[in-house]
Design an enzyme around this catalytic site. Structure first.
Site, PDB file in Angstrom:
ATOM      1  CG  HIS A 199      -2.921 -20.491 -57.411  1.00 43.51           C
ATOM      2  ND1 HIS A 199      -3.478 -19.904 -58.521  1.00 43.51           N
ATOM      3  CD2 HIS A 199      -1.663 -20.873 -57.763  1.00 43.51           C
ATOM      4  CE1 HIS A 199      -2.586 -19.940 -59.511  1.00 43.51           C
ATOM      5  NE2 HIS A 199      -1.484 -20.518 -59.078  1.00 43.51           N
TER       6      HIS A 199
ATOM      7  CB  SER B 263       6.418 -17.927 -66.680  1.00 49.86           C
ATOM      8  OG  SER B 263       5.072 -17.699 -67.095  1.00 49.86           O
TER       9      SER B 263
ATOM     10  N   GLY C 242       1.464 -18.375 -66.080  1.00 52.32           N
ATOM     11  CA  GLY C 242       0.955 -18.971 -67.315  1.00 52.32           C
ATOM     12  C   GLY C 242       1.110 -18.085 -68.531  1.00 52.32           C
TER      13      GLY C 242
ATOM     14  CG  ASN D 188      -0.608 -25.302 -59.081  1.00 47.63           C
ATOM     15  OD1 ASN D 188      -1.496 -26.154 -59.080  1.00 47.63           O
ATOM     16  ND2 ASN D 188      -0.867 -23.995 -59.134  1.00 47.63           N
TER      17      ASN D 188
ATOM     18  CD  GLU E 292      -4.557 -20.338 -61.951  1.00 48.41           C
ATOM     19  OE1 GLU E 292      -4.751 -21.518 -61.587  1.00 48.41           O
ATOM     20  OE2 GLU E 292      -3.575 -20.000 -62.644  1.00 48.41           O
TER      21      GLU E 292
ATOM     22  CD  GLU F 135       2.312 -19.022 -57.821  1.00 51.05           C
ATOM     23  OE1 GLU F 135       3.005 -19.852 -58.418  1.00 51.05           O
ATOM     24  OE2 GLU F 135       1.078 -19.100 -57.745  1.00 51.05           O
TER      25      GLU F 135
ATOM     26  CE  LYS G 157      -1.284 -22.964 -62.521  1.00 52.96           C
ATOM     27  NZ  LYS G 157      -1.278 -21.603 -63.049  1.00 52.96           N
TER      28      LYS G 157
END
Ligand code: PGA
Length: 248
Positions: free
Chosen positions: A95, A210, A172, A10, A97, A166, A12
């Site tokens: 996701h 991560s 991250g 991904n 985010e 996730e 991003k």
């Protein structure tokens, strides 16, 4: 039959024409014939570049989002038919985010997953709890609520989705869930899938947050971890390739 694992990058909102080409050429030069399915999910403007560089090779590609709508007056949105035009096999959906910064609700995520499947693109449906939710003992309830919305929407097609667990606190941050923490949630998701489809073993449940070259093997060794959704480490060819090599 056991499913092949899936390692999906991904990217991003990272990359550019020149950097993407360097990264993709490095992947192609060294990936060989991977035991796992491999994909990279790029920003929409680069899907044509991915198609031209990856077509016919061992690395599939996908988007990071898809519209819940089929077509029409939805400024800024990208439809599943457009993703298909550029050869996408996968679309990341829901996701964290997008849930956090773009207000995507469980219902929106479910509609997107359904639209992707109907248009012939496999949704990688992301679920995961925030740190405060984990600390309040709500992890299971949160991920089950998120997945239930999608199962309800896609119904008899449930075995065709990919799920990505996730934990938001691991994304991250360099704080990976331990293999045991991840496996515990994956087992919960598998049980939920088993109640919805005759073939829960066909649904790949990826871990994301991560995951890196050093911790991938121990995560991927867990019985219900069927692959990874890789953010930061997918931007570095050697790291991504090591994760791919750990997936067999
Ligand atoms: P990360 O991101 O690997 O950089 O933690 C994973 C993701 O957000 O999909």
């Amino acid at each position: 039959m056991t499913m092949k694992k899936l390692i999906a990058g991904n990217w991003k909102m990272n990359g550019g024409l020149a950097a993407n080409e360097v990264l993709l050429r490095a992947l192609l030069a060294q990936i060989g014939a991977p035991a796992a399915d491999v994909a990279v999910c790029a920003p929409a403007p680069y899907l044509a570049q991915l198609q031209s560089l990856l077509q016919g090779g061992p690395v599939a590609w996908g988007s990071q989002d898809v519209s819940a709508h089929e077509q029409g007056a939805y400024t800024g949105e990208v439809s599943v038919a457009m993703l298909r035009d550029f050869g996408c096999r996968y679309a990341i959906v829901g996701h964290s985010e997008r849930r956090q910064y773009h207000g995507e609700t469980d219902a929106v995520v479910a509609a997107k997953a359904q639209r992707a499947l109907a248009g012939g693109v496999t949704p990688i449906v992301c679920v995961g709890e925030m740190l405060a939710e984990r600390e309040a003992g709500q992890t299971e309830a949160v991920v089950k609520r998120q997945l239930a919305a999608v199962i309800h929407a896609v119904a008899h097609c449930t075995s065709e989705i990919v799920v990505a667990y996730e934990p938001v606190w691991a994304i991250g941050t360099g704080k990976t869930a331990t293999p045991e923490q991840a496996q515990q949630v994956h087992a919960v998701l598998r049980a939920q899938l088993a109640a919805a489809t005759a073939h829960p073993e066909r649904v790949r449940i990826l871990y994301g947050g991560s995951m890196n070259a050093a911790n991938a093997a121990s995560l991927l060794a867990q019985p219900d971890i069927d692959g990874g959704l890789i953010g930061g480490a997918s931007l570095k060819a050697p790291d991504f390739l090591q994760i791919v090599a750990a997936a067999h």
